[in-house]
Design a protein around this motif. Sequence first.
Motif, short mmCIF file in Angstrom:
data_model
loop_
_atom_site.label_atom_id
_atom_site.label_comp_id
_atom_site.label_asym_id
_atom_site.label_seq_id
_atom_site.Cartn_x
_atom_site.Cartn_y
_atom_site.Cartn_z
N PHE A 149 -0.57 4.82 -0.88
CA PHE A 149 -1.67 4.77 0.08
C PHE A 149 -1.09 4.68 1.48
O PHE A 149 -0.62 3.62 1.91
CB PHE A 149 -2.57 3.55 -0.19
CG PHE A 149 -3.18 3.57 -1.55
CD1 PHE A 149 -4.18 4.48 -1.86
CD2 PHE A 149 -2.76 2.69 -2.54
CE1 PHE A 149 -4.75 4.50 -3.13
CE2 PHE A 149 -3.33 2.70 -3.80
CZ PHE A 149 -4.32 3.61 -4.09
N GLU A 160 -9.59 -0.56 -5.84
CA GLU A 160 -9.74 -0.66 -7.29
C GLU A 160 -8.40 -0.84 -8.00
O GLU A 160 -8.37 -1.29 -9.14
CB GLU A 160 -10.48 0.57 -7.81
CG GLU A 160 -11.97 0.48 -7.50
CD GLU A 160 -12.72 1.80 -7.66
OE1 GLU A 160 -12.08 2.81 -7.97
OE2 GLU A 160 -13.95 1.79 -7.45
N THR A 161 -7.29 -0.48 -7.33
CA THR A 161 -6.00 -0.58 -8.01
C THR A 161 -5.16 -1.76 -7.51
O THR A 161 -4.45 -2.38 -8.29
CB THR A 161 -5.19 0.72 -7.84
OG1 THR A 161 -5.08 1.01 -6.44
CG2 THR A 161 -5.86 1.88 -8.53
N LEU A 187 0.82 -1.23 0.00
CA LEU A 187 0.00 0.00 0.00
C LEU A 187 0.85 1.28 0.00
O LEU A 187 0.64 2.13 -0.86
CB LEU A 187 -0.97 -0.01 1.19
CG LEU A 187 -2.22 -0.88 1.03
CD1 LEU A 187 -2.95 -1.05 2.35
CD2 LEU A 187 -3.18 -0.28 -0.01
N LYS A 238 -9.91 3.69 -3.64
CA LYS A 238 -8.90 3.75 -4.70
C LYS A 238 -7.95 2.55 -4.57
O LYS A 238 -7.59 1.93 -5.57
CB LYS A 238 -8.13 5.08 -4.59
CG LYS A 238 -7.88 5.72 -5.95
CD LYS A 238 -7.03 6.98 -5.85
CE LYS A 238 -7.73 8.12 -5.16
NZ LYS A 238 -6.85 9.29 -4.93
N ALA A 239 -7.54 2.24 -3.34
CA ALA A 239 -6.67 1.08 -3.13
C ALA A 239 -7.37 -0.20 -3.56
O ALA A 239 -6.76 -1.08 -4.18
CB ALA A 239 -6.26 1.00 -1.66
#
Lengths: 89, 89
Positions: free
Chosen positions: A31, B64-65, A26, B61-62
Motif C-alpha cells: 500500500f 481489511e488486511t 503499509l 483494502k488496507a
Amino acid sequence: MGRVVIDVMPKPEILDPQGKAVVGALPRLGFTGFTGVRQGKRFELEVEGEVTDEVLAEARKAAETLLSNPVIEDVVSVRAADGAAGAGA
Amino acid sequence: MGRVVIDVMPKPEILDPQGKAVVGALPRLGFTGFTGVRQGKRFELEVEGEVTDEVLAEARKAAETLLSNPVIEDVVSVRAADGAAGAGA
C-alpha cells in the motif's frame, strides 16, 4: 434506542507509536501513497431513548473526563449515530 | 493534502472488555443513562494528493488486511475526511 459516537485522537504534537507502526507496515504490504497515519479511538454509547442535546452534553463530559486523556488526546467529535451504525462496511 | 478516515469496531457478537469497563465506570462517575459501550479504533491516513475513488479503494483494502482483524472486527467506515479533521473539538 439511540447511539452516540465519540472520536478521540492523539493530539497532533504527541508521538503516536501505533500510527508510526502502521505507516511503516503499509508499504511493505504493497500500500503506497499513504504518508502518515494517526490511530485513535472510537466509542459507541447506547442510550435508552432519543439522543437529545442533554445526552450529547453528558456524553461530551464523559468523553473529556473518562474516555480521553486531555494531556495527550483530543475529543474530535461527539455526535448522534446516523442510522444503522455497527452494521457491516 | 487529503485525509482518509477509517473506523473499525468489534463485531457485535464479540465480547468487548474495554467497552464493558467503560460502561461500568460511567455511573460511578455520575454519568447515568448510558446502557452500553463499544470501543473501537479510528485511523486517519494522510495521502499526498486528492482522496480519489482509487485511494479510498486502497484504503479499504488496507483497512481489511492490516488495520482490522476480520475474525473479530468490522470495518464500519472508510471515507474522505471533511475539512480540518484532527482539529479541536
